[in-house]
Motif scaffolding. Structure first.
Motif, PDB file in Angstrom:
ATOM      1  N   GLN A 189      -0.652 -32.912  15.421  1.00 47.52           N
ATOM      2  CA  GLN A 189       0.381 -33.216  14.426  1.00 47.52           C
ATOM      3  C   GLN A 189      -0.258 -33.922  13.229  1.00 47.52           C
ATOM      4  OE1 GLN A 189       3.634 -35.922  15.436  1.00 47.52           O
ATOM      5  NE2 GLN A 189       5.009 -34.693  14.165  1.00 47.52           N
ATOM      6  N   GLU A 233      -2.933 -36.010  14.793  1.00 49.19           N
ATOM      7  CA  GLU A 233      -2.824 -36.722  16.082  1.00 49.19           C
ATOM      8  C   GLU A 233      -2.858 -35.670  17.181  1.00 49.19           C
ATOM      9  OE1 GLU A 233       0.642 -39.167  16.806  1.00 49.19           O
ATOM     10  OE2 GLU A 233      -0.070 -39.731  18.797  1.00 49.19           O
ATOM     11  N   ARG A 286      -0.544 -30.957  25.921  1.00 50.53           N
ATOM     12  CA  ARG A 286       0.492 -30.062  26.454  1.00 50.53           C
ATOM     13  C   ARG A 286       0.029 -29.482  27.783  1.00 50.53           C
ATOM     14  NH1 ARG A 286       2.825 -32.529  23.498  1.00 50.53           N
ATOM     15  NH2 ARG A 286       3.927 -31.979  21.582  1.00 50.53           N
ATOM     16  N   ASN A 304      -4.367 -40.433  21.679  1.00 53.80           N
ATOM     17  CA  ASN A 304      -3.615 -41.423  22.474  1.00 53.80           C
ATOM     18  C   ASN A 304      -4.435 -41.817  23.708  1.00 53.80           C
ATOM     19  OD1 ASN A 304      -0.849 -41.529  21.142  1.00 53.80           O
ATOM     20  ND2 ASN A 304      -1.201 -39.328  21.370  1.00 53.80           N
ATOM     21  N   ASP A 332       0.597 -47.934  18.747  1.00 58.45           N
ATOM     22  CA  ASP A 332       1.615 -46.880  18.744  1.00 58.45           C
ATOM     23  C   ASP A 332       2.979 -47.468  19.127  1.00 58.45           C
ATOM     24  OD1 ASP A 332       2.580 -44.344  18.629  1.00 58.45           O
ATOM     25  OD2 ASP A 332       1.250 -43.515  20.173  1.00 58.45           O
ATOM     26  N   GLU A 346       6.502 -43.131  12.135  1.00 63.92           N
ATOM     27  CA  GLU A 346       6.535 -41.983  13.054  1.00 63.92           C
ATOM     28  C   GLU A 346       7.899 -41.311  12.982  1.00 63.92           C
ATOM     29  OE1 GLU A 346       4.160 -42.463  17.050  1.00 63.92           O
ATOM     30  OE2 GLU A 346       5.697 -44.008  16.899  1.00 63.92           O
ATOM     31  N   GLU A 403      12.124 -37.194  10.062  1.00 64.93           N
ATOM     32  CA  GLU A 403      12.772 -35.904  10.273  1.00 64.93           C
ATOM     33  C   GLU A 403      13.554 -35.427   9.053  1.00 64.93           C
ATOM     34  OE1 GLU A 403      15.071 -36.393  13.824  1.00 64.93           O
ATOM     35  OE2 GLU A 403      13.354 -35.946  15.105  1.00 64.93           O
ATOM     36  N   PHE A 462       8.485 -34.407  12.017  1.00 66.12           N
ATOM     37  CA  PHE A 462       8.790 -32.976  11.949  1.00 66.12           C
ATOM     38  C   PHE A 462       9.025 -32.503  10.512  1.00 66.12           C
ATOM     39  CE2 PHE A 462      10.619 -32.920  16.562  1.00 66.12           C
ATOM     40  CZ  PHE A 462       9.326 -33.079  17.048  1.00 66.12           C
TER      41      PHE A 462
HETATM   42  P1  C2E Z   1       3.340 -40.666  20.517  1.00 66.05           P
HETATM   43  O1  C2E Z   1       1.884 -40.973  20.583  1.00 66.05           O
HETATM   44  O2  C2E Z   1       4.219 -41.650  19.876  1.00 66.05           O
HETATM   45  O3  C2E Z   1       3.451 -39.257  19.888  1.00 66.05           O
HETATM   46  C1  C2E Z   1       4.443 -38.877  19.068  1.00 66.05           C
HETATM   47  C2  C2E Z   1       5.466 -38.146  19.805  1.00 66.05           C
HETATM   48  O4  C2E Z   1       6.573 -37.938  18.975  1.00 66.05           O
HETATM   49  C3  C2E Z   1       5.008 -36.738  20.178  1.00 66.05           C
HETATM   50  O5  C2E Z   1       5.670 -36.370  21.356  1.00 66.05           O
HETATM   51  C4  C2E Z   1       5.534 -35.912  19.053  1.00 66.05           C
HETATM   52  O6  C2E Z   1       5.716 -34.569  19.369  1.00 66.05           O
HETATM   53  C5  C2E Z   1       6.823 -36.578  18.782  1.00 66.05           C
HETATM   54  N1  C2E Z   1       7.248 -36.451  17.402  1.00 66.05           N
HETATM   55  C6  C2E Z   1       6.486 -36.400  16.287  1.00 66.05           C
HETATM   56  N2  C2E Z   1       7.262 -36.320  15.179  1.00 66.05           N
HETATM   57  C7  C2E Z   1       8.554 -36.326  15.630  1.00 66.05           C
HETATM   58  C8  C2E Z   1       9.817 -36.255  14.977  1.00 66.05           C
HETATM   59  O7  C2E Z   1       9.952 -36.175  13.772  1.00 66.05           O
HETATM   60  N3  C2E Z   1      10.934 -36.303  15.751  1.00 66.05           N
HETATM   61  C9  C2E Z   1      10.826 -36.372  17.100  1.00 66.05           C
HETATM   62  N4  C2E Z   1      11.935 -36.413  17.800  1.00 66.05           N
HETATM   63  N5  C2E Z   1       9.657 -36.444  17.747  1.00 66.05           N
HETATM   64  C10 C2E Z   1       8.531 -36.407  16.989  1.00 66.05           C
HETATM   65  P2  C2E Z   1       4.933 -35.799  22.563  1.00 66.05           P
HETATM   66  O8  C2E Z   1       3.841 -34.900  22.181  1.00 66.05           O
HETATM   67  O9  C2E Z   1       5.951 -35.341  23.522  1.00 66.05           O
HETATM   68  O10 C2E Z   1       4.214 -37.098  23.143  1.00 66.05           O
HETATM   69  C11 C2E Z   1       4.917 -38.105  23.707  1.00 66.05           C
HETATM   70  C12 C2E Z   1       4.027 -39.258  24.024  1.00 66.05           C
HETATM   71  O11 C2E Z   1       3.123 -38.900  25.056  1.00 66.05           O
HETATM   72  C13 C2E Z   1       3.144 -39.663  22.882  1.00 66.05           C
HETATM   73  O12 C2E Z   1       3.860 -40.440  21.993  1.00 66.05           O
HETATM   74  C14 C2E Z   1       2.031 -40.355  23.539  1.00 66.05           C
HETATM   75  O13 C2E Z   1       2.366 -41.671  23.789  1.00 66.05           O
HETATM   76  C15 C2E Z   1       1.946 -39.605  24.831  1.00 66.05           C
HETATM   77  N6  C2E Z   1       0.812 -38.665  24.762  1.00 66.05           N
HETATM   78  C16 C2E Z   1       0.738 -37.465  24.175  1.00 66.05           C
HETATM   79  N7  C2E Z   1      -0.475 -36.952  24.317  1.00 66.05           N
HETATM   80  C17 C2E Z   1      -1.211 -37.858  25.004  1.00 66.05           C
HETATM   81  C18 C2E Z   1      -2.578 -37.908  25.445  1.00 66.05           C
HETATM   82  O14 C2E Z   1      -3.391 -37.022  25.219  1.00 66.05           O
HETATM   83  N8  C2E Z   1      -2.948 -39.032  26.141  1.00 66.05           N
HETATM   84  C19 C2E Z   1      -2.099 -40.045  26.361  1.00 66.05           C
HETATM   85  N9  C2E Z   1      -2.541 -41.093  27.053  1.00 66.05           N
HETATM   86  N10 C2E Z   1      -0.807 -40.033  25.963  1.00 66.05           N
HETATM   87  C20 C2E Z   1      -0.381 -38.943  25.277  1.00 66.05           C
END
Ligand code: C2E
Ligand code: MG
Ligand code: MG
Length: 748
Positions: A481, A495, A499, A556, A618, A675, A678, A697
C-alpha cells in the motif's frame, strides 16, 4: 473462771494445732489422726524394743550394733531398680538376720534406723521422716512377732526343720512387706479420701515384695550357717554380701545409664522424625502453594478440581463452577512500574478476591496474572455470575501500588460442571477459552463458556497447522500500500501487507492469522519471510526504476520480533545482502504491542536505530503510551490510527485528537502518517491540519507487485515530463491505477 487444767489444756491444744499445721499442712482430719496414731505407736514400739534389747546378754550387743549399723548404712545406699521408681535397701538381709537371731524388738529397732536414713535421704518433710521409721518399726514388730510365735509353735509340735525355717522366713518377709506397704499407702489413701486399690498396690510395690522374700531367704540361710558353723561364717559372709550388692549396684547403674543413652537416642530419633515431618510439611506447602500470594497453585487447584469432579460423579446434584481471571493491564503495569510493583499488585488483588469468595471456595494463582476460583455447591448459574460481577466491581477500585494510584480490571471466563467434564484439564481449558472470549469483548468483561467456543478453538488449531504448511507451500504473498507525502503529493514508500491464500477458505486476512502466528511461535519465520520478500522487492524496484531509488518500504513487525535478540542482526544482514540503505526500511510496531513489551523492545529499537533503520508506531492513539516514552524512544514516525481518521468529520473530539497528534509529532520532530484515508473530505481536513503524510484507500489500496510496478513505472515515466504527457502516460495505466497516478500529478 476457767480452771488451771482447762487453761493448760487450751495452751497445749494451741501448741498442738501449730505443730499439726507445721508438720501436716495438707493432711485432712482422718489422715492426721492416722499419722499421729502411727507415730505414737511407732514411738511406743521403739521404746519397748530398746527396753527389751537392753535386757539381752551383753555379748550379743555387738551383734546387734553391727547388724543395726549395716542395715542403717545400707539404707543410705539403696539399689535403684532400673525402669522402676522403686529401690531396694540391702540392709533388709541384716534386719531379717537380727530378727532370726534376737527377736522382733532388735529387728524393729534396725528397721526404724534403716527407714529413718532412707526417708531422710528421700524426703524433706518431717511428716515422712517421723512416720516412716515409726511404721517400719510397727510393721516389723508385728510381722516379726508373728514369725517368732509361728516358729515357736512349729518347734513345740516338732515340725521345725531347715526347710520350714526357709519357707516361714519368706512368708514372714511377704507379711512384713504387706504390713509395711499397707501402713505407708494408707496415709496417701486417707489424704485422698479413697480406698487402697490392690492393682496400684501390687503395681507399685510388687517387685520390692519379691526382693524382701529373697532377702529373708538369704537371712535364713545365714542364720542356719551361723547355727552350724558359728559367728566366723557370718563375719566372712558380710563382705561377700557387700561385694555382691556392690556389683548389683553398679550393674543397675550401668543398666540405668544404658537406658538413659537409649532414651536419649530415642528422643533424638523422635526429634529427627518431628523435623522430617515438618520438612515434609514445608515441602508439601511449596509444592501446593504459590510462593508470592500463598494461595493454592495450579497443582493444588487441579487436585481440588479432581475432587469436585469425583464428588459430582458420586452425586450429580453437586454442581460446581470454575472462573478463570486474567488482569487486563498487568503487563503494562509490570513493565512500566517494575516487577516489585507487579508483585504488590498481585498480592493486593489476591487479597481482594479472597475477601469476596466463600471460605469453601478454592482460590488459586495459576501463574503470572492468572487466577482461578472453584466454587462448589452452587444452586444456579446466576449465583456464579453475580460473584463474577461482584469481583469485577471490587477489582476496578483503585489500588495504591508503589506510591501510585493504579486502576486495573479483570477479564473473567466461567464454565460449569454441566458440560460433563472428565478431567481438571478439560475444565480449565474451557474456562480459559471463555476468558479469551471475555477479553475479546473488551476490558473488564466476563463470558460464559459454550460449546461454540470449542468449535472456534478447534478451528484455530487446524488453522495453525494450515499456516505452518502455508509458509512452505507458497500460499503467502505481499501486497503493497503506497504511503504519500500530502503536500506536495508524492509517493514516498510502500507498506508491505501480508496475504494468505488458503486453499479452502480463500483469502485470510492478517488480522486473523497474525495473532495465531504470535501465539504459536510461527511469527518468527513469518516475519523473516516478509522481511526478505519486502526488501527483495524494494531492491528489484530500485533496480528497475532508478528514479524511484528514494522510495522506501514499511514493514509490520510483531512485539515478539522486537523481543528477539537476533532480530536487529537479521535486519542488518538482509539489508547488507541486498545493498539497501537502512534508512529505506521502516519497521512498524503497534502502540499496544510496544507497550506490552517495552522492556525488551526498547533495546532492539535502539540497535535498529543505530543501524539507520526507521521506526514507526502503528495504530497510534489506541494504546497507552505516555509522552515520556515517546520522547525517549528512537522513533521516526507516528501512524494515526484509522479509527480517528474515519471519524474526523463526525466527531470534534477525534478532530482534536488528530490535531494533538500532529502537533505532538511536529514538536517531537516525528513524521505523522494518517492511516485509512477513505474520502476527499478526510484528506482535505488532514491537509488543513498540516498532516504531513497519508495512506488510505482514497490514495491507493494495497497493490499487488504488478500493480505497484505499474504505478512506479507511471511515476517514473512522468517525472521530468510535461503535465499533458504525464496525463497521457497515466491514461495507459490499468483502470484501477489511473486514479492513483492522477493523484500524483502536480495539482496546479
Ligand atoms: P496496519 O499495519 O495498520 O495496516 C493497515 C491496515 O489497514 C491494512 O489492513 C490495510 O489494508 C488497511 N487499510 C489501509 N487503508 C485503509 C482504508 O482506507 N480503510 C480501511 N478500512 N482499511 C485500510 P490489513 O492488510 O488487513 O492488515 C491488518 C493489520 O495486520 C495491519 O495493520 C498490521 O498490523 C497487520 N499486518 C499486516 N501485514 C503484516 C505483516 O507482514 N506482519 C505483521 N506482524 N503484521 C502484519
Ligand atoms: Mg502497519
Ligand atoms: Mg495501522
Amino acid at each position: 473462771m476457767p480452771s488451771l487444767a482447762a487453761s493448760l489444756d487450751r495452751i497445749a491444744m494451741g501448741q498442738l494445732g501449730r505443730l499439726q499445721r507445721a508438720l501436716l499442712p495438707d493432711y485432712n482430719l482422718k489422715a492426721s489422726a492416722y499419722w499421729w496414731t502411727m507415730v505414737l505407736l511407732g514411738a511406743a514400739t521403739i521404746a519397748y524394743s530398746l527396753l527389751h534389747v537392753s535386757q539381752l546378754p551383753t555379748d550379743t550387743h555387738w551383734q546387734l550394733i553391727a547388724c543395726g549399723v549395716i542395715a542403717t548404712l545400707a539404707g543410705a545406699f539403696p539399689l535403684r531398680i532400673p525402669r522402676s521408681t522403686n529401690s531396694f535397701a540391702a540392709g533388709e538381709i541384716f534386719i531379717f538376720l537380727l530378727l532370726l537371731l534376737h527377736g522382733p524388738a532388735a529387728a524393729a529397732l534396725a528397721s526404724a534406723g534403716e527407714a529413718l536414713v532412707g526417708s531422710w535421704r528421700t524426703s524433706k518433710r518431717w511428716s515422712s521422716r517421723l512416720a516412716s521409721p515409726a511404721m517400719a518399726a510397727v510393721a516389723m514388730f508385728m510381722a516379726g512377732s508373728l514369725l517368732h510365735w509361728a516358729l515357736a509353735e512349729l518347734k513345740a509340735r516338732d515340725l521345725f526343720n531347715e526347710g520350714v525355717l526357709l519357707t516361714a522366713s519368706m512368708l514372714f518377709a511377704i507379711t512384713y512387706f504387706v504390713f509395711n506397704t499397707l501402713l505407708v499407702t494408707l496415709v496417701v489413701n486417707l489424704k485422698r479420701n479413697e480406698w487402697p486399690r490392690l492393682r496400684t498396690f501390687l503395681g507399685s510395690f510388687g517387685w520390692v515384695g519379691f526382693t524382701y522374700a529373697g532377702s529373708a531367704l538369704v537371712a535364713a540361710l545365714l542364720e542356719l550357717t551361723f547355727q552350724s558353723f558359728g559367728i566366723g561364717v557370718l563375719v566372712a559372709a558380710v563382705p561377700i554380701i557387700a561385694m555382691l550388692l556392690t556389683t548389683l549396684h553398679y550393674y543397675f547403674r550401668q543398666q540405668e545409664s544404658d537406658d538413659r543413652v537409649l532414651e536419649a537416642r530415642m528422643q533424638a530419633a523422635e526429634r529427627e522424625a518431628v523435623r522430617t515431618t515438618q520438612h515434609l510439611r514445608e515441602l508439601e506447602h511449596i509444592a501446593y502453594h504459590d510462593s508470592l500470594t500463598s494461595l493454592a497453585n495450579r497443582n493444588r487447584f487441579n487436585e481440588c478440581l479432581l475432587q469436585a469432579l469425583e464428588n459430582q460423579r458420586a452425586d450429580p446434584s453437586r454442581h460446581f463452577a470454575v472462573m478463570y481471571l486474567d488482569f487486563d493491564r498487568f503487563k503494562l503495569i509490570n513493565d512500566s512500574l517494575g516487577h516489585g510493583a507487579g508483585d504488590e499488585l498481585l498480592l493486593k488483588v489476591a487479597r481482594r478476591i479472597q475477601q469476596h469468595v466463600r471460605p469453601t471456595d478454592v482460590l488459586a494463582r495459576l501463574g503470572g496474572d492468572e487466577f482461578a476460583i472453584l466454587t462448589e455447591h452452587i444452586d444456579n448459574r446466576e449465583q456464579t455470575v453475580a460473584l463474577a460481577e461482584r469481583l469485577q466491581e471490587v477489582l476496578r477500585e483503585p489500588l495504591q501500588i508503589a506510591g501510585k494510584e493504579i486502576t486495573t480490571s479483570a477479564s473473567i471466563g466461567i464454565t460449569f460442571s454441566d458440560f460433563g467434564y472428565r478431567t481438571p484439564e478439560e475444565v480449565l481449558r474451557d474456562a480459559d477459552l471463555a476468558m479469551y472470549k471475555a477479553k475479546a469483548k473488551g476490558k473488564a468483561q466476563f463470558a460464559l463458556f459454550d460449546s461454540s467456543l470449542h468449535k472456534q478453538a478447534t478451528e484455530q488449531l487446524s488453522l495453525e497447522g494450515d499456516l505452518r504448511r502455508a509458509l512452505v507451500s507458497g500460499q503467502l504473498s505481499l501486497v503493497f500500500q503506497p504511503i504519500y507525502e500530502l503536500a506536495p503529493r508524492r509517493l514516498i514508500a510502500f507498506e508491505a501487507l501480508l496475504r494468505w491464500h488458503h486453499p479452502q477458505r480463500g483469502l485470510v486476512g492478517p488480522a486473523t492469522f497474525i495473532p495465531l502466528a504470535e501465539e504459536s511461535g510461527l511469527i518468527e519465520p513469518l516475519s523473516r519471510w516478509v522481511l526478505q520478500r519486502a526488501c527483495k522487492q524494494l531492491s528489484a524496484w530500485h533496480a528497475q526504476y532508478p528514479r524511484m531509488a528514494r522510495i522506501g518500504m514499511h514493514m509490520n513487525a510483531s512485539s515478539k520480533d522486537f523481543a528477539s535478540v537476533t532480530f536487529s542482526n537479521r535486519v542488518s544482514d538482509t539489508l547488507a545482502r541486498l545493498a539497501l540503505a537502512p534508512s529505506l526500511l521502516t519497521l512498524e510496531i503497534t502502540e499496544n504491542a510496544l507497550m506490552e513489551r517495552m522492556d525488551t523492545a526498547a533495546t532492539t529499537m535502539t540497535q535498529l536505530r543505530a543501524l539507520g533503520v526507521g521506526l514507526s508506531i502503528d495504530d497510534f492513539g489506541t494504546g497507552y503510551s505516555s509522552l515520556s516514552y515517546l520522547s525517549r524512544l528512537p522513533i521516526n514516525s507516528l501512524k494515526i490510527d484509522r479509527s480517528f481518521v474515519s471519524q474526523l468529520q463526525g466527531s470534534a473530539e477525534n478532530s482534536e485528537i488528530v490535531r494533538a497528534v500532529i502537533t505532538l509529532g511536529a514538536s517531537l520532530g516525528k513524521q505523522v502518517i494518517a492511516e485509512g484515508i477513505e474520502s476527499a473530505a478526510q484528506l482535505g481536513h488532514l491537509e488543513q491540519l498540516h498532516c504531513g503524510h497519508g495512506q488510505g484507500f482514497l490514495l491507493a489500496e494495497p497493490l499487488t507487485v504488478r500493480q505497484a510496478s505499474a504505478l512506479l513505472a507511471g511515476i517514473s515515466a512522468q517525472s521530468g515530463v510535461p503535465a499533458p504527457a504525464a496525463e497521457q502516460l497515466a491514461s495507459k495505466l490499468p483502470l484501477s491505477l489511473r486514479r492513483q497516478a492522477k493523484l500524483l500529478l502536480p495539482t496546479h
